[in-house]
Each structure stands twice: as C-alpha cells, then as structure tokens.
Design an enzyme around this catalytic site. Structure first.
Site, short mmCIF file in Angstrom:
data_model
loop_
_atom_site.label_atom_id
_atom_site.label_comp_id
_atom_site.label_asym_id
_atom_site.label_seq_id
_atom_site.Cartn_x
_atom_site.Cartn_y
_atom_site.Cartn_z
N ASN A 195 -4.32 11.80 -3.92
CA ASN A 195 -4.46 10.45 -3.40
C ASN A 195 -3.70 9.50 -4.33
O ASN A 195 -3.99 9.43 -5.53
CB ASN A 195 -5.95 10.07 -3.35
CG ASN A 195 -6.18 8.68 -2.79
OD1 ASN A 195 -5.63 7.70 -3.26
ND2 ASN A 195 -7.04 8.61 -1.79
N ASP A 215 6.07 3.56 -1.18
CA ASP A 215 6.42 3.45 0.24
C ASP A 215 5.25 3.96 1.08
O ASP A 215 5.31 5.02 1.70
CB ASP A 215 7.69 4.27 0.53
CG ASP A 215 8.15 4.14 1.97
OD1 ASP A 215 7.85 3.11 2.61
OD2 ASP A 215 8.81 5.08 2.48
N CYS A 241 5.28 -1.35 5.90
CA CYS A 241 5.70 -1.22 7.29
C CYS A 241 4.64 -1.79 8.24
O CYS A 241 4.63 -1.48 9.43
CB CYS A 241 6.01 0.23 7.64
SG CYS A 241 4.64 1.38 7.38
#
Length: 425
Positions: free
Chosen positions: A306, A327, A367
C-alpha cells in the site's frame, strides 16, 4: 416522423451553448413527443430554437448527451463510421508515430460515452451510455471496416454504467484471441493485458508526460557529491573509479507504478535505480516483466505494498530519493468524495515531499476531474507548508494529444500533471 424535442428552461445557465455536452434534468422545461431511453431528441431553447441532437436516457442524471450540433445530421450507422474514422485520422495527424493510442475519447470526439483504445492490432471498447449501448453493433462494424483488427475486447465493466441503467459487461466481441499486446511508446516495449489491466489495460493519457522525464534523469551523481578524477572519471570517496555506467543517473521512487511505465522511461533516460511500488501483485509482476523485456531489470526493484503505508514507513526510516513520482488512481469518483480525496492527495504528496532530497524533483498527478487545477495546486501548497518545503514549478501538463479537451467541458480536462523542484526551508 417528427423527432421528440426537449425544451430547455429560459433562465438556466447557457452551458450547452458554451460547449458542454450534457443536459441535466433540472435544465429541461418540457419534452414534446414520447422518447424512449436511447432515442435521439432535438434539444431546443425555451422559444424552440435548435441547439443540438442528443441521446435521451430518463434513468440517468445525464438525461441527454449531445451527439451532433447539426439539425440535418442523420444519427445512423454511416454517421458512427464517419465519426470514428475522423477520430482515428486526428490521432494519425497528431501522434503519427503511435500504433497504440486512444482512438475515441467519448464526448470530446462527439461520441458520448464511447471509449476506444487501440493496442497495435487489438481494440478495446468501453461503452458508458445507453445511446451508444443500443447502437453498439454499429461501433463494432465500423471498427472491423476501418482497422481490420486481430480482435476486439469489451471492457464495459465499470460501475458508472449502473447510473445509466446498464449492466456491467466484459469479454470478447467476436472470436477469442490472446489478450496480451505489446505497446511501443517512446521506443520502449510495454506488455499489456487488455483483459486484466486497469481501465482498458493501459494509460495512454500520460504518453507525453512520461517523455517529459528525459531532461530530469541525469546529473544526479555530481549533485550528490561524486567527484571526477584527473582523467574525468567518477570516483568514490576513496578515489576508486566507479564503473557503474549509470552513476550520474537519478535514484527514483515510483509509487502507484501500475505496470511500470514511468519506471521504464526513467530507466530509458538513464536512471541509476528505480523503486516501483504498487498494491497489486499482478501489476508488480507485469512491471517486472516489462523491465526484463527492455533490459532494465538490474536497475529496478519492485515492492507490492500500500503506497500510503510505504511512504510513511520510508519517511520514518529517513530514506531519500532524487526523484519521487506519485501517479495515483482517481481518489474522487464523484463530487461528494472530493474532500476525502483532497485529504488522500495531500497525505501522499506530504510524505512524498519529505522523501525528496533537497533540490530534488517531485512529479505528481491527479486524474480526478472533480479536483480542479486550482484545488490541486492549493492542496500541494498546503502539503509543502506542512512538510517545510518550498516548491518551484518546472512544468505543468495535461492529458496527451489523443485525449482531446472540450473548452466548455471541465470533465474532459481531467488530468493534472506537475513537475516541481523541492527545496528545504
């Protein structure tokens, strides 16, 4: 036969006229005719002036999705063929070297709720709207005619379909085929499994952003104290010549690495070592395979963990990297989740900044289209203040050229990608 009409309210915001491709139920004054879900309706203003044609779905909060701004346009199989062909020609014009890319990007290509990705000779289709769903065979017929692919795989397996009243679906469109493909990006070979990967298998939207790493990766050996002897060769503190050809490359931490695309570009451009972290064992195995495929395995390490926990552990261990890449997937799936998402983004960026050496580089992305660019930057500023860092922007970028943005639709401008120098304070 007359086409049903949706009359919009007089005092609404003029979103449609400004290029937004959706109509919400609260914007509609009345509907003439008796349209069924998936039918084409004409969208008109309060006095009946034509604005656009769209697909109607009374079960959705996106009750109408614009498909054409022409009143005379026939919404038929030929129109689908032409729109898909036009979209492909646009990619050939803007990214002519790419045999693999996004071919259709939904509303931004005027095919609302349709995603088509091309992986060399394999096509992956994702259908997110009722209007496209009931015309799906038109899509497949057009794809067979335009591309003559080895196979087509459908990945309509995302929960957002339920908001359209649609069931999830995944599988081969025609005959089964090997779902692994090799994408060539910036000279790198990347193995992708279109049936197993996230979304449609790969993230084409970061192609140009990954290439932006090139000038950042070298020069770190000299910055980190390695000296050159009289012959101009790098030496360690004892004066022994360093034989590692990548001695001047960056040490890179790549979190949320997925199948390793940023890792591969870092290695391509000369990284000394890249640590890949992803919670998915499957993604880590694919990243390892991609490193091996490109001859980079000896400069990489892979950790299935994680990323939130890993970042905190490395801060406690006082680890440092020249470049940290963050990202993550979209933390905000809807507007109600934005505050929790901001906390998540702040946490990973706060810890990431602490792991960057003084005057190193933080590369960070989001995103989540619900997170605006302004909120993204303010979150980073707050994280920098808490981490006792000062950020200097190197570059801010968005999605690649095969992911077009409609100026009137902030939803199509979803990707934020920033490169910062990080200074201690």
């Amino acid at each position: 036969m007359s086409v049903p009409k949706a009359y919009l309210k007089k005092n609404r915001k003029k979103r449609l006229e400004h290029g937004h491709p959706w109509v919400f139920p609260g914007e509609i004054e009345k509907i003439e005719g008796d349209p069924k879900g998936g039918d084409v309706v004409h969208i008109v203003n309060h006095v009946g002036h034509f604005l656009a044609q769209g697909f109607y779905n009374p079960r959705s909060q996106l009750i109408i999705r614009v498909v054409s701004y022409s009143e005379e346009q026939e919404i038929d199989q030929e129109m689908f063929y032409q729109k898909i062909e036009q979209a492909w020609k646009r990619r050939q014009w803007l990214v002519p070297e790419a045999k693999s890319c996004r071919v259709v990007h939904g509303e931004a290509d005027f095919l609302p709720g349709l995603i088509i990705d091309k992986y060399d000779d394999i096509l992956v289709v994702q259908i997110l709207s009722l209007g496209i769903e009931i015309r799906r065979q038109w899509v497949y017929d057009a794809l067979m005619k335009i591309f003559k692919p080895r196979g087509i795989y459908e990945r309509s397996d995302v929960p957002v379909r339920k908001l359209e009243g649609l069931e999830l679906r995944e599988g081969f469109v025609n005959e089964p085929f090997d779902t692994t493909a090799t994408v060539i990006e910036n000279g790198i070979k990347i193995s992708v499994d279109v049936a197993e990967g996230q979304k449609t298998g790969y993230f084409f939207d970061q192609r140009e952003n990954r290439a932006a790493l090139k000038p950042l990766i070298t020069g770190w050996g000299l910055k980190n104290g390695i000296e050159l002897n009289e012959e101009g060769l790098p030496v360690d503190p004892k004066g022994k010549v360093i034989k590692n050809p990548f001695w001047n490359g960056a040490e890179v931490l790549d979190c949320f690495s997925h199948t390793g695309s940023f890792m591969l570009h870092s290695c391509l451009y000369g990284a000394k070592k890249v640590t890949c972290v992803d919670i998915s064992d499957k993604a880590i195995e694919m990243a390892k395979g991609n490193a091996l495929l490109n001859g980079f395995l000896h400069r990489t390490e892979f950790i299935a963990a994680n990323a939130f926990d890993y970042l905190r552990e490395q801060v406690n261990a006082k680890r440092k990297w020249d470049i940290v890449i963050l990202d993550p997937p979209a933390f905000a799936k809807n507007r109600q989740a934005i505050e929790g998402a901001v906390r998540g983004y702040k946490e990973i960026n706060l810890q990431g900044m602490k792991l960057v050496r003084n005057q190193g580089i933080l590369i960070t992305a989001s995103c989540s289209y619900h997170l605006s660019s302004a909120r993204f930057f303010s979150m980073l500023q707050e994280a920098a203040a808490d981490a006792h860092k000062v950020l200097r922007l190197v570059e801010f970028k968005r999605a690649g050229l095969d992911h077009p943005v409609l100026l009137g639709s902030e939803e199509t401008d979803y990707l934020k990608f920033a490169i910062f120098e990080v200074f201690n304070r």
